[in-house]
Scaffold this active site. Structure first.
Site, PDB file in Angstrom:
ATOM      1  N   SER A  46       0.789  -1.233   0.000  1.00 48.72           N
ATOM      2  CA  SER A  46       0.000   0.000   0.000  1.00 48.72           C
ATOM      3  C   SER A  46       0.818   1.280   0.000  1.00 48.72           C
ATOM      4  O   SER A  46       0.255   2.371  -0.132  1.00 48.72           O
ATOM      5  CB  SER A  46      -0.966   0.002   1.188  1.00 48.72           C
ATOM      6  OG  SER A  46      -2.066  -0.841   0.910  1.00 48.72           O
TER       7      SER A  46
ATOM      8  N   LYS B 206       0.164   3.436  -2.990  1.00 47.14           N
ATOM      9  CA  LYS B 206      -0.963   4.365  -3.089  1.00 47.14           C
ATOM     10  C   LYS B 206      -0.487   5.798  -3.321  1.00 47.14           C
ATOM     11  O   LYS B 206      -1.198   6.608  -3.921  1.00 47.14           O
ATOM     12  CB  LYS B 206      -1.813   4.300  -1.819  1.00 47.14           C
ATOM     13  CG  LYS B 206      -2.685   3.056  -1.690  1.00 47.14           C
ATOM     14  CD  LYS B 206      -3.558   3.129  -0.454  1.00 47.14           C
ATOM     15  CE  LYS B 206      -4.550   1.980  -0.396  1.00 47.14           C
ATOM     16  NZ  LYS B 206      -3.921   0.672  -0.178  1.00 47.14           N
TER      17      LYS B 206
ATOM     18  N   SER C 241      -6.206   3.391   4.068  1.00 43.17           N
ATOM     19  CA  SER C 241      -5.534   2.445   3.172  1.00 43.17           C
ATOM     20  C   SER C 241      -6.529   1.538   2.454  1.00 43.17           C
ATOM     21  O   SER C 241      -6.416   0.318   2.470  1.00 43.17           O
ATOM     22  CB  SER C 241      -4.503   1.611   3.945  1.00 43.17           C
ATOM     23  OG  SER C 241      -3.496   1.137   3.074  1.00 43.17           O
TER      24      SER C 241
ATOM     25  N   TRP D  72       1.569  -3.271   3.801  1.00 44.45           N
ATOM     26  CA  TRP D  72       1.601  -4.614   4.398  1.00 44.45           C
ATOM     27  C   TRP D  72       1.373  -5.627   3.296  1.00 44.45           C
ATOM     28  O   TRP D  72       0.253  -5.887   2.885  1.00 44.45           O
ATOM     29  CB  TRP D  72       0.533  -4.705   5.484  1.00 44.45           C
ATOM     30  CG  TRP D  72       0.473  -5.992   6.248  1.00 44.45           C
ATOM     31  CD1 TRP D  72       1.171  -7.154   6.042  1.00 44.45           C
ATOM     32  CD2 TRP D  72      -0.362  -6.251   7.382  1.00 44.45           C
ATOM     33  NE1 TRP D  72       0.840  -8.106   6.963  1.00 44.45           N
ATOM     34  CE2 TRP D  72      -0.107  -7.578   7.800  1.00 44.45           C
ATOM     35  CE3 TRP D  72      -1.302  -5.487   8.066  1.00 44.45           C
ATOM     36  CZ2 TRP D  72      -0.772  -8.149   8.881  1.00 44.45           C
ATOM     37  CZ3 TRP D  72      -1.962  -6.056   9.141  1.00 44.45           C
ATOM     38  CH2 TRP D  72      -1.696  -7.374   9.551  1.00 44.45           C
TER      39      TRP D  72
ATOM     40  N   ARG E 112       5.527  -1.062  12.774  1.00 40.16           N
ATOM     41  CA  ARG E 112       5.984  -0.231  11.652  1.00 40.16           C
ATOM     42  C   ARG E 112       6.037   1.240  12.068  1.00 40.16           C
ATOM     43  O   ARG E 112       7.093   1.883  12.002  1.00 40.16           O
ATOM     44  CB  ARG E 112       5.044  -0.414  10.458  1.00 40.16           C
ATOM     45  CG  ARG E 112       4.989  -1.834   9.909  1.00 40.16           C
ATOM     46  CD  ARG E 112       3.848  -1.994   8.912  1.00 40.16           C
ATOM     47  NE  ARG E 112       2.550  -1.796   9.556  1.00 40.16           N
ATOM     48  CZ  ARG E 112       1.390  -1.713   8.903  1.00 40.16           C
ATOM     49  NH1 ARG E 112       1.371  -1.777   7.588  1.00 40.16           N
ATOM     50  NH2 ARG E 112       0.261  -1.557   9.559  1.00 40.16           N
TER      51      ARG E 112
END
Length: 275
Positions: A69, A72, A118, A211, A250
């Site tokens: 992602s 994006k 997301s 992820w 993260r």
């Protein structure tokens, strides 16, 4: 409103300097954070003032992984530039599963809201509007990772063949933050706006999670930049994730690394669970 543009009409920028040609400085404080967290991964930032890379685990920082992602960011830029959407708040119909990974995805939203939560199906719809040919041309113009997208316009950043390294992420994000990509500045400004997740006196944090293989074992990403006045510090983190319990690491490790290097003030924030 961002007007669509013709890809071939924009001059191609020079390729970024190869990672091997950029000095690297190991940062023991960041290595200690990863060791104490028991995490296999890397963190790197591009120190633009000194012209060097700083962080932990250079070998992994130069290894390419599926961007998941984090793509994006590029997807939004390409879609805005080509007129697939008129702005970041234009509502895009949801075409995904009726029982998605996150219930928030079912709410009406545009690129702004979809970046925040997301929303994978919404960005897949954006990619369909862009189309395979235009997407490939745009990614080549961006020099994004290995520039390989295969034949499926909705999965190439989730399953491959697209792959990018943490070092390459910092270079792409540096050019975006400085509005130096070969795309309309208005589109770059809108993408910068919707990637801002935090701010404080004199600083702004832009970031996006990723992820690969969510919600299972895979590679987790946290990439972005910190802006302090005219100073921009792009960064990228990726870690090996066993599952959902590792998702908060993260953001947590990324913020802690930025704090350890004096880029961000204050304690880490709460967990980030999206893909």
């Amino acid at each position: 409103m961002v007007k669509p543009f013709t890809l071939v009409a924009v001059a191609v920028l020079a390729l970024p300097t190869a990672a091997a040609a950029t000095p690297w400085r190991d940062e023991p404080a960041v290595t200690a954070l990863f060791r104490d967290a028991g995490v296999d991964g890397t963190f790197v930032l591009l120190d633009e003032g000194r012209g060097e890379l700083r962080g932990h685990n250079r070998e992994r920082a130069e290894q390419r992984f599926v961007p998941a992602s984090t793509f994006k960011v590029a997807n939004a830029l390409i879609g805005l530039s080509l007129g697939a959407v008129q702005n970041v708040d234009e509502v895009i119909p949801y075409t995904g599963d009726a029982n998605p990974f996150m219930r928030e995805w079912l709410e009406p939203m545009g690129l702004r809201g979809a970046m925040r939560v997301s929303n994978v199906p919404l960005y897949q719809e954006l990619a369909r509007r862009i189309g395979l040919v235009r997407m490939r041309e745009a990614i080549e113009r961006l020099h994004y990772g290995n520039q390989q997208i295969g034949s499926n316009v909705t999965t190439f950043w989730l399953l491959g063949p697209l792959a990018i390294s943490a070092v390459e992420q910092t270079r792409f994000l540096s050019r975006l933050a400085h509005q130096r990509l070969p795309f309309p500045r208005g589109a770059q400004q809108q993408v910068a706006e919707i990637t801002q997740i935090d701010s404080g006196p004199g600083w702004r944090l832009h970031a996006k999670t990723g992820w690969q293989n969510a919600p299972g074992a895979g590679v987790g990403w946290w990439v972005g930049w910190v802006q302090k006045g005219d100073q921009i510090t792009p960064f990228a983190l990726n870690i090996a994730m066993a599952g959902a319990a590792d998702a908060p690491k993260r953001d947590r490790l990324g913020r802690s690394s930025l704090q350890a290097l004096g880029i961000l003030p204050g304690p880490p924030r709460g967990p980030v669970l999206e893909p």
